[in-house]
Write an enzyme that holds these catalytic residues in place. Structure first.
Site, PDB file in Angstrom:
ATOM      1  N   GLY A  97      44.550  32.519  42.621  1.00  0.00           N
ATOM      2  CA  GLY A  97      45.583  31.656  42.045  1.00  0.00           C
ATOM      3  C   GLY A  97      46.322  30.787  43.035  1.00  0.00           C
ATOM      4  O   GLY A  97      46.371  29.568  42.892  1.00  0.00           O
ATOM      5  N   ASP A  98      46.928  31.399  44.057  1.00  0.00           N
ATOM      6  CA  ASP A  98      47.737  30.634  45.003  1.00  0.00           C
ATOM      7  C   ASP A  98      47.181  30.667  46.415  1.00  0.00           C
ATOM      8  O   ASP A  98      47.886  30.331  47.366  1.00  0.00           O
ATOM      9  CB  ASP A  98      49.185  31.154  45.004  1.00  0.00           C
ATOM     10  CG  ASP A  98      49.265  32.643  45.343  1.00  0.00           C
ATOM     11  OD1 ASP A  98      48.207  33.278  45.541  1.00  0.00           O
ATOM     12  OD2 ASP A  98      50.397  33.176  45.413  1.00  0.00           O
ATOM     13  N   GLU A  99      45.923  31.070  46.576  1.00  0.00           N
ATOM     14  CA  GLU A  99      45.326  31.225  47.898  1.00  0.00           C
ATOM     15  C   GLU A  99      44.164  30.258  48.124  1.00  0.00           C
ATOM     16  O   GLU A  99      43.259  30.157  47.290  1.00  0.00           O
ATOM     17  CB  GLU A  99      44.827  32.654  48.102  1.00  0.00           C
ATOM     18  CG  GLU A  99      45.931  33.698  48.108  1.00  0.00           C
ATOM     19  CD  GLU A  99      45.411  35.112  48.195  1.00  0.00           C
ATOM     20  OE1 GLU A  99      46.190  36.012  48.537  1.00  0.00           O
ATOM     21  OE2 GLU A  99      44.210  35.326  47.896  1.00  0.00           O
TER      22      GLU A  99
END
Length: 204
Positions: A97-99
């Protein structure tokens, strides 16, 4: 269907299988495949491979405040910013998701790797948050591969380096917050003996 159409469909299916549907960058499986292949080749003194692990700061807060549609739009901008910050032969991928991770190929030393890291930070800092008053940021871990590394090992080391950077960022933000001037109150120009005091229970 003719051969040309079938080949086009096959290319499209291959692209979907190897790229992230939201951002268009390479996905986790494709990154692991290419990283494993790259680590399997002998590295010369000027032909090392590095990994830059990027985690988007406070994405959950952004999603909770402005909604996932805005969060997705920011992720697309971040993917574009990272691609513009690296060299043509480097590979940007979205792990989760946020990586994001960047495989930095043919890098001579740590100084060159950290120059790419800083380029990524600056590029992402050019993105405004939805409030229009602050900018996006990333926590980053950048490391060079060492002999014996496989894909899982180098990603794990880069992840740990990123978490250390994220913790430093939390501490710095906390210090900045505490150093800000205290908001003025209605009693700032009143002496301490003149300020209203709450009376103990039962005194009235």
């Amino acid at each position: 269907r003719d051969v040309t159409e079938e080949m086009a469909i096959r290319r499209e299916l291959d692209h979907r299988a190897s790229h992230d549907a939201l951002t268009g960058v390479v996905n986790r499986d494709e990154m692991l495949r290419r990283l494993t292949d790259r680590l399997g080749r002998d590295a010369t003194a000027d032909d090392k491979v590095g990994l830059v692990f990027c985690d988007v700061d406070e994405l959950k807060v952004l999603n909770d405040t402005w909604g996932h549609a805005r969060g997705d739009a920011v992720l697309i901008e971040i993917a574009e910013a990272l691609q513009s910050a690296v060299r043509r032969n480097d590979l940007v991928a979205r792990l989760s998701g946020d990586e994001f991770v960047i495989m930095v190929d043919r890098v001579p030393d740590e100084a060159s790797l950290h120059a790419i890291e800083e380029s990524c930070r600056r590029s992402v800092a050019g993105i405004l948050r939805p409030d229009g008053a602050s900018r996006m940021s990333i926590s980053v871990g950048a490391i060079l591969a060492i002999p014996g590394d496989d894909a899982a090992a180098i990603i794990d080391r880069a992840d740990r380096a990123m978490m250390q950077d994220k913790e430093r960022g939390r501490v710095e933000r906390g210090l900045r917050s505490r150093s800000r001037p205290r908001p003025a109150t209605a009693y700032d120009d009143v002496g301490p003996l003149d300020r209203p005091r709450s009376e103990p229970p039962g005194t009235r």
